[in-house]
Design a protein around this motif. Sequence first.
Motif, short mmCIF file in Angstrom:
data_model
loop_
_atom_site.label_atom_id
_atom_site.label_comp_id
_atom_site.label_asym_id
_atom_site.label_seq_id
_atom_site.Cartn_x
_atom_site.Cartn_y
_atom_site.Cartn_z
N THR A 1 0.88 -1.24 0.04
CA THR A 1 0.00 0.06 -0.08
C THR A 1 0.72 1.37 -0.25
O THR A 1 0.66 2.04 -0.77
CB THR A 1 -0.85 -0.08 1.29
OG1 THR A 1 -1.88 -0.99 1.10
CG2 THR A 1 -1.75 1.37 1.28
N GLN B 1 -7.38 1.32 -0.36
CA GLN B 1 -7.76 0.22 0.48
C GLN B 1 -9.08 0.75 1.29
O GLN B 1 -10.07 0.01 1.46
CB GLN B 1 -6.62 -0.45 1.06
CG GLN B 1 -6.68 -1.91 1.28
CD GLN B 1 -5.33 -2.33 2.04
OE1 GLN B 1 -5.52 -2.17 3.20
NE2 GLN B 1 -4.48 -3.01 1.44
N ASP C 1 -5.44 -0.87 -4.98
CA ASP C 1 -5.25 -1.40 -3.93
C ASP C 1 -6.16 -2.61 -3.34
O ASP C 1 -7.15 -1.97 -2.86
CB ASP C 1 -5.04 -0.62 -2.66
CG ASP C 1 -3.78 -0.96 -1.76
OD1 ASP C 1 -3.57 -2.05 -1.89
OD2 ASP C 1 -3.54 -0.07 -0.82
#
Length: 244
Positions: A48, A86, A162
């Motif tokens: 990430t 995310q 992500d």
Amino acid sequence: MNHSQEVCIQTEKVVRKFGDREVLHGISLQVQRSEIFGLLGPSGSGKTTLVKMIAGIDEATSGTIEVLGTSMPKLEMMNRIGYMAQSDALYTELTAKENMEFFGSLFGLRAKKLNQRMLEVMELVGLTEHLKRQVGSYSGGMKRRLSLAIALLHEPEVLILDEPTVGIDPVLRKSIWDELEKQSRQGTTILVTTHVMDEADKCHRLGMVRDGSLIAVGTLEHLKEESGSASIEEAFLYYGGVRS
């Protein structure tokens, strides 16, 4: 390097520190135009952090990052990159439609084009009938799907996703991957992080990330062959130094 015009994303010796803690250790990576490149690794491995810097949302402590020949971060690259984080960056007090109108205007989409794309991407993620619902009433999976729809909205040249299919049911996951493959064939470069092994199978090439380092890069076949592994799981353990 005469084929450099085909390189779409390039990182050179990228280091990221938070205080005294170094979380990425000199990552050098190239992603070709229209490739689906997967970053594979467990949670907390640094995937990430890396994609945030490639997307221009965070800055490297040292090293260089170029996307489409431009040094990152660069604000005007925003409408050429689609980024799906995310954690969903959505306005929960607005409806899905209002969220898309807001992001669409940021990407410079005009009304007619925006409305057309809105319907296309909402259809793709299976949210058409929830377009006018307040996002606060969405389930977690629905929010993920809306985030993906927003990343696809402006048909970016580079798509950075992500963990895009976490919490998404298998049928929908397949239609999302079908769409990513279609976009790739049309020239979109896709960088996707995942820890789901069957998604790794769908990537043209993989980069394995472990503890902030890139431990292997190659096609699935190459990585399995080089490590003498039958599966991508085995290959991952092999490159991570876990010999059976």
